[in-house]
Design a protein around this motif. Structure first.
Motif, PDB file in Angstrom:
ATOM      1  N   LEU A   7     -37.235  -9.975  53.374  1.00  0.00           N
ATOM      2  CA  LEU A   7     -37.836  -9.341  52.204  1.00  0.00           C
ATOM      3  C   LEU A   7     -37.185  -8.009  51.893  1.00  0.00           C
ATOM      4  CD1 LEU A   7     -39.955  -9.412  49.992  1.00  0.00           C
ATOM      5  CD2 LEU A   7     -41.613  -8.559  51.641  1.00  0.00           C
ATOM      6  N   ASP A   8     -36.838  -7.242  52.913  1.00  0.00           N
ATOM      7  CA  ASP A   8     -36.192  -5.945  52.685  1.00  0.00           C
ATOM      8  C   ASP A   8     -34.849  -6.107  51.987  1.00  0.00           C
ATOM      9  OD1 ASP A   8     -35.164  -7.165  54.957  1.00  0.00           O
ATOM     10  OD2 ASP A   8     -34.908  -5.298  56.062  1.00  0.00           O
ATOM     11  N   VAL A   9     -34.116  -7.167  52.329  1.00  0.00           N
ATOM     12  CA  VAL A   9     -32.822  -7.429  51.690  1.00  0.00           C
ATOM     13  C   VAL A   9     -33.028  -7.746  50.213  1.00  0.00           C
ATOM     14  CG1 VAL A   9     -30.827  -8.988  51.654  1.00  0.00           C
ATOM     15  CG2 VAL A   9     -31.776  -8.231  53.845  1.00  0.00           C
ATOM     16  N   MET A  10     -34.013  -8.598  49.940  1.00  0.00           N
ATOM     17  CA  MET A  10     -34.275  -8.979  48.550  1.00  0.00           C
ATOM     18  C   MET A  10     -34.756  -7.786  47.730  1.00  0.00           C
ATOM     19  SD  MET A  10     -33.951 -11.493  46.477  1.00  0.00           S
ATOM     20  CE  MET A  10     -33.481 -12.635  47.740  1.00  0.00           C
ATOM     21  N   LEU A  11     -35.591  -6.935  48.316  1.00  0.00           N
ATOM     22  CA  LEU A  11     -36.030  -5.727  47.614  1.00  0.00           C
ATOM     23  C   LEU A  11     -34.841  -4.835  47.277  1.00  0.00           C
ATOM     24  CD1 LEU A  11     -39.281  -4.841  49.573  1.00  0.00           C
ATOM     25  CD2 LEU A  11     -39.133  -5.384  47.141  1.00  0.00           C
ATOM     26  N   MET A  16     -35.955  -2.575  44.031  1.00  0.00           N
ATOM     27  CA  MET A  16     -37.393  -2.418  43.888  1.00  0.00           C
ATOM     28  C   MET A  16     -37.953  -1.802  45.168  1.00  0.00           C
ATOM     29  SD  MET A  16     -40.321  -5.304  43.176  1.00  0.00           S
ATOM     30  CE  MET A  16     -39.951  -5.522  41.446  1.00  0.00           C
ATOM     31  N   LYS A  17     -38.895  -0.925  45.021  1.00  0.00           N
ATOM     32  CA  LYS A  17     -39.574  -0.304  46.163  1.00  0.00           C
ATOM     33  C   LYS A  17     -40.691  -1.224  46.650  1.00  0.00           C
ATOM     34  CE  LYS A  17     -37.544   3.784  45.963  1.00  0.00           C
ATOM     35  NZ  LYS A  17     -36.695   4.286  47.000  1.00  0.00           N
ATOM     36  N   ALA A  18     -40.956  -1.169  47.942  1.00  0.00           N
ATOM     37  CA  ALA A  18     -42.025  -1.975  48.530  1.00  0.00           C
ATOM     38  C   ALA A  18     -43.364  -1.637  47.888  1.00  0.00           C
ATOM     39  CB  ALA A  18     -42.071  -1.761  50.039  1.00  0.00           C
ATOM     40  N   ARG A  19     -43.580  -0.379  47.589  1.00  0.00           N
ATOM     41  CA  ARG A  19     -44.830   0.046  46.950  1.00  0.00           C
ATOM     42  C   ARG A  19     -45.047  -0.686  45.624  1.00  0.00           C
ATOM     43  NH1 ARG A  19     -45.339   6.165  46.592  1.00  0.00           N
ATOM     44  NH2 ARG A  19     -46.209   5.792  48.637  1.00  0.00           N
ATOM     45  N   GLN A  20     -43.998  -0.793  44.832  1.00  0.00           N
ATOM     46  CA  GLN A  20     -44.101  -1.471  43.535  1.00  0.00           C
ATOM     47  C   GLN A  20     -44.397  -2.956  43.726  1.00  0.00           C
ATOM     48  OE1 GLN A  20     -40.608  -1.178  41.075  1.00  0.00           O
ATOM     49  NE2 GLN A  20     -41.425  -2.539  39.511  1.00  0.00           N
ATOM     50  N   GLU A  29     -49.918  -1.908  50.889  1.00  0.00           N
ATOM     51  CA  GLU A  29     -48.609  -1.525  51.423  1.00  0.00           C
ATOM     52  C   GLU A  29     -48.503  -1.765  52.920  1.00  0.00           C
ATOM     53  OE1 GLU A  29     -46.668   2.096  49.927  1.00  0.00           O
ATOM     54  OE2 GLU A  29     -48.352   2.191  48.510  1.00  0.00           O
ATOM     55  N   PRO A  30     -49.551  -1.453  53.711  1.00  0.00           N
ATOM     56  CA  PRO A  30     -49.450  -1.749  55.148  1.00  0.00           C
ATOM     57  C   PRO A  30     -49.262  -3.247  55.437  1.00  0.00           C
ATOM     58  CG  PRO A  30     -51.202  -0.169  54.763  1.00  0.00           C
ATOM     59  CD  PRO A  30     -50.747  -0.662  53.415  1.00  0.00           C
ATOM     60  N   ASN A  31     -49.939  -4.099  54.686  1.00  0.00           N
ATOM     61  CA  ASN A  31     -49.760  -5.540  54.880  1.00  0.00           C
ATOM     62  C   ASN A  31     -48.361  -5.983  54.483  1.00  0.00           C
ATOM     63  OD1 ASN A  31     -52.239  -6.041  55.985  1.00  0.00           O
ATOM     64  ND2 ASN A  31     -53.186  -6.656  54.061  1.00  0.00           N
ATOM     65  N   LEU A  32     -47.821  -5.423  53.417  1.00  0.00           N
ATOM     66  CA  LEU A  32     -46.457  -5.754  53.022  1.00  0.00           C
ATOM     67  C   LEU A  32     -45.469  -5.269  54.081  1.00  0.00           C
ATOM     68  CD1 LEU A  32     -44.632  -7.020  50.884  1.00  0.00           C
ATOM     69  CD2 LEU A  32     -44.462  -4.770  49.817  1.00  0.00           C
ATOM     70  N   PHE A  45     -49.411 -19.363  50.993  1.00  0.00           N
ATOM     71  CA  PHE A  45     -48.469 -19.840  49.988  1.00  0.00           C
ATOM     72  C   PHE A  45     -48.620 -19.112  48.666  1.00  0.00           C
ATOM     73  CE2 PHE A  45     -47.926 -24.079  52.292  1.00  0.00           C
ATOM     74  CZ  PHE A  45     -46.683 -23.724  52.779  1.00  0.00           C
ATOM     75  N   ASP A  46     -49.846 -18.727  48.299  1.00  0.00           N
ATOM     76  CA  ASP A  46     -50.005 -18.018  47.024  1.00  0.00           C
ATOM     77  C   ASP A  46     -49.360 -16.637  47.087  1.00  0.00           C
ATOM     78  OD1 ASP A  46     -52.101 -17.151  48.727  1.00  0.00           O
ATOM     79  OD2 ASP A  46     -53.367 -16.616  47.028  1.00  0.00           O
ATOM     80  N   THR A  47     -49.361 -15.999  48.268  1.00  0.00           N
ATOM     81  CA  THR A  47     -48.667 -14.715  48.419  1.00  0.00           C
ATOM     82  C   THR A  47     -47.165 -14.920  48.299  1.00  0.00           C
ATOM     83  OG1 THR A  47     -50.414 -13.878  49.867  1.00  0.00           O
ATOM     84  CG2 THR A  47     -48.293 -12.736  49.942  1.00  0.00           C
ATOM     85  N   LEU A  48     -46.655 -15.947  48.956  1.00  0.00           N
ATOM     86  CA  LEU A  48     -45.231 -16.263  48.869  1.00  0.00           C
ATOM     87  C   LEU A  48     -44.838 -16.574  47.430  1.00  0.00           C
ATOM     88  CD1 LEU A  48     -42.537 -16.791  50.288  1.00  0.00           C
ATOM     89  CD2 LEU A  48     -43.333 -19.129  50.735  1.00  0.00           C
ATOM     90  N   GLU A  49     -45.688 -17.302  46.734  1.00  0.00           N
ATOM     91  CA  GLU A  49     -45.424 -17.634  45.334  1.00  0.00           C
ATOM     92  C   GLU A  49     -45.352 -16.377  44.469  1.00  0.00           C
ATOM     93  OE1 GLU A  49     -47.418 -20.226  41.691  1.00  0.00           O
ATOM     94  OE2 GLU A  49     -48.268 -20.347  43.691  1.00  0.00           O
ATOM     95  N   ARG A  50     -46.286 -15.455  44.668  1.00  0.00           N
ATOM     96  CA  ARG A  50     -46.287 -14.209  43.871  1.00  0.00           C
ATOM     97  C   ARG A  50     -45.048 -13.368  44.166  1.00  0.00           C
ATOM     98  NH1 ARG A  50     -51.859 -14.024  45.521  1.00  0.00           N
ATOM     99  NH2 ARG A  50     -51.380 -12.218  46.786  1.00  0.00           N
ATOM    100  N   ILE A  51     -44.651 -13.308  45.438  1.00  0.00           N
ATOM    101  CA  ILE A  51     -43.441 -12.557  45.794  1.00  0.00           C
ATOM    102  C   ILE A  51     -42.225 -13.168  45.101  1.00  0.00           C
ATOM    103  CG2 ILE A  51     -41.845 -11.988  47.669  1.00  0.00           C
ATOM    104  CD1 ILE A  51     -44.327 -11.772  49.503  1.00  0.00           C
ATOM    105  N   CYS A  52     -42.114 -14.495  45.168  1.00  0.00           N
ATOM    106  CA  CYS A  52     -40.983 -15.175  44.527  1.00  0.00           C
ATOM    107  C   CYS A  52     -40.986 -14.979  43.015  1.00  0.00           C
ATOM    108  CB  CYS A  52     -40.989 -16.661  44.869  1.00  0.00           C
ATOM    109  SG  CYS A  52     -40.558 -17.018  46.583  1.00  0.00           S
ATOM    110  N   GLU A  53     -42.176 -14.985  42.425  1.00  0.00           N
ATOM    111  CA  GLU A  53     -42.289 -14.787  40.977  1.00  0.00           C
ATOM    112  C   GLU A  53     -41.809 -13.394  40.580  1.00  0.00           C
ATOM    113  OE1 GLU A  53     -45.860 -14.471  37.726  1.00  0.00           O
ATOM    114  OE2 GLU A  53     -46.083 -15.909  39.355  1.00  0.00           O
TER     115      GLU A  53
END
Length: 79
Positions: A7-11, A16-20, A29-32, A45-53
């Motif tokens: 995820l850090d590589v993709m950010l 994009m900042k992790a906060r955003q 933010e702590p969970n991310l 899966f819904d979290t993964l979907e939102r990240i991918c979106e």
């Protein structure tokens, strides 16, 4: 751990900042941060979907399998 979270590589690639990202997908933010560091046992899966979106990527862009030693908490017996 055999699954590496990239995820850090993709950010960084998306500038994009992790906060955003946390705000846009609706998690703290702590969970991310835990997710980015690979210190979680699973992800919905819904979290993964939102990240991918938001990052406009595929799940395979975020997760990588690296064969190796099983984690210490993984047993070799039958459950």
């Amino acid at each position: 751990m055999a699954i590496v979270v990239r995820l850090d590589v993709m950010l960084a690639q998306r500038k994009m900042k992790a906060r955003q990202l946390a705000q846009e997908i609706g998690i703290t933010e702590p969970n991310l941060s835990l997710l980015k560091s690979g210190k979680v046992k699973g992800m919905r899966f819904d979290t993964l979907e939102r990240i991918c979106e938001v990052l406009q990527c595929q799940p395979g862009d975020l997760l990588e399998y690296q064969p190796g030693e099983p984690a210490a908490s993984e047993g070799t017996g039958v459950d």
